[in-house]
Design a protein around this motif. Sequence first.
Motif, PDB file in Angstrom:
ATOM      1  N   TYR A  16      20.293  14.321   0.712  1.00 40.81           N
ATOM      2  CA  TYR A  16      20.567  12.899   0.445  1.00 40.81           C
ATOM      3  C   TYR A  16      20.738  12.142   1.772  1.00 40.81           C
ATOM      4  N   ALA A  17      21.481  12.734   2.704  1.00 39.65           N
ATOM      5  CA  ALA A  17      21.711  12.096   4.001  1.00 39.65           C
ATOM      6  C   ALA A  17      20.401  11.891   4.748  1.00 39.65           C
ATOM      7  N   GLN A  18      19.529  12.888   4.714  1.00 43.43           N
ATOM      8  CA  GLN A  18      18.240  12.775   5.395  1.00 43.43           C
ATOM      9  C   GLN A  18      17.393  11.655   4.800  1.00 43.43           C
ATOM     10  N   GLU A  19      17.438  11.499   3.484  1.00 47.58           N
ATOM     11  CA  GLU A  19      16.678  10.432   2.831  1.00 47.58           C
ATOM     12  C   GLU A  19      17.304   9.072   3.095  1.00 47.58           C
ATOM     13  N   LEU A  20      18.638   9.005   3.028  1.00 46.19           N
ATOM     14  CA  LEU A  20      19.333   7.728   3.208  1.00 46.19           C
ATOM     15  C   LEU A  20      19.072   7.148   4.589  1.00 46.19           C
ATOM     16  N   TYR A  21      18.985   8.013   5.593  1.00 44.10           N
ATOM     17  CA  TYR A  21      18.766   7.558   6.969  1.00 44.10           C
ATOM     18  C   TYR A  21      17.393   8.012   7.494  1.00 44.10           C
ATOM     19  N   LYS A  22      16.444   8.051   6.602  1.00 47.71           N
ATOM     20  CA  LYS A  22      15.101   8.524   6.929  1.00 47.71           C
ATOM     21  C   LYS A  22      14.461   7.724   8.049  1.00 47.71           C
ATOM     22  N   CYS A  23      14.716   6.424   8.079  1.00 50.10           N
ATOM     23  CA  CYS A  23      14.077   5.543   9.065  1.00 50.10           C
ATOM     24  C   CYS A  23      15.049   5.103  10.152  1.00 50.10           C
ATOM     25  N   THR A  24      16.123   5.866  10.345  1.00 43.01           N
ATOM     26  CA  THR A  24      17.157   5.517  11.316  1.00 43.01           C
ATOM     27  C   THR A  24      17.364   6.666  12.293  1.00 43.01           C
ATOM     28  N   ARG A  25      17.526   6.337  13.566  1.00 44.36           N
ATOM     29  CA  ARG A  25      17.873   7.377  14.543  1.00 44.36           C
ATOM     30  C   ARG A  25      19.249   7.919  14.172  1.00 44.36           C
ATOM     31  N   ALA A  26      19.345   9.232  14.008  1.00 43.94           N
ATOM     32  CA  ALA A  26      20.602   9.809  13.550  1.00 43.94           C
ATOM     33  C   ALA A  26      20.808  11.211  14.100  1.00 43.94           C
ATOM     34  N   GLU A  27      22.069  11.520  14.395  1.00 45.41           N
ATOM     35  CA  GLU A  27      22.487  12.873  14.729  1.00 45.41           C
ATOM     36  C   GLU A  27      23.318  13.405  13.566  1.00 45.41           C
ATOM     37  N   PHE A  28      22.936  14.554  13.048  1.00 49.80           N
ATOM     38  CA  PHE A  28      23.655  15.167  11.930  1.00 49.80           C
ATOM     39  C   PHE A  28      24.423  16.386  12.442  1.00 49.80           C
ATOM     40  N   TYR A  29      25.734  16.328  12.311  1.00 46.87           N
ATOM     41  CA  TYR A  29      26.578  17.463  12.673  1.00 46.87           C
ATOM     42  C   TYR A  29      26.830  18.293  11.416  1.00 46.87           C
TER      43      TYR A  29
END
Length: 281
Positions: free
Chosen positions: A20-33
């Motif tokens: 869900y997190a990957q889809e929600l921020y699919k078009c956003t630069r993001a670091e996932f811990y």
Amino acid sequence: MKTILIPIDFSKNALQALQYAQELYKCTRAEFYLLHAFAEEVYGPYQTTTVEERKTLERDIRAKVEKKLANLVSSIEGTPPNPLHRFITVAAFDSLVDAANDLVEKHNLDLIIMGTHGENSTHKTTFGSYTIEVFKYVKCPVLAVPSDFEYKQPKAILFPTDYMLPFKRRELKLLSELAGNFKSEIHFLYLSDFNVLSARQVDNQLFLKGNLTKAYLFFETAPVKNRVETILEYIKEHDVDMLTMVNSRHSFFEDMLYSSTIDQLGLKIKIPFLVMQNLPR
């Protein structure tokens, strides 16, 4: 860039929250811990072991957890991987709450996204005990994703409020950007038997308008009666995709956390639940 913490216990619900997190921020630069806290795995069933035996067990479990986290990252990065996303794995010999708080403070994280345990014979609520603890004690917004929830863009967001809280700009910026990404509506629901707002409430409402400029805002009032039932009815009638509230001392949400109403809501809510904090950090 968004920095997001995802507690991972390798359950179906945790992996679903990660997707869900990957889809929600699919078009956003993001670091996932990706955090797995394993203190309970060491102390739980081995309380009578010696210090040396516990150290050995901790070392063995850490190695296994780090390997599982590395394998998980390899399986979710995709082919080709999303160039906007970066994954950092953390195996912490600590409780979930303490490990999460340490990471939030160390990396100034924006959001925690976590899966819930789902309704079962143990918890009888969507929000398991770990989720409730994170809601209460971690100084960071938390987005709880219900079990078996299929990803859907949050086009309609419900925000019940009494307009009595001095909202935090950082939390509202998170909500504003999220709503802006999907051109979402935010429905503010004032639960009251009176339509007239005090000067303080008017000021706080204006503050919301000034900080949520990327969303379409709607302001509505509903009689108090049963607050949980009113929220659930509104979700159903308006096809709401996400619920959000603010956790603060003496707030409606705090009342819910320390009473049976959180169970009433948890039993029935089937959409992601964003809990914003009103705490300094």
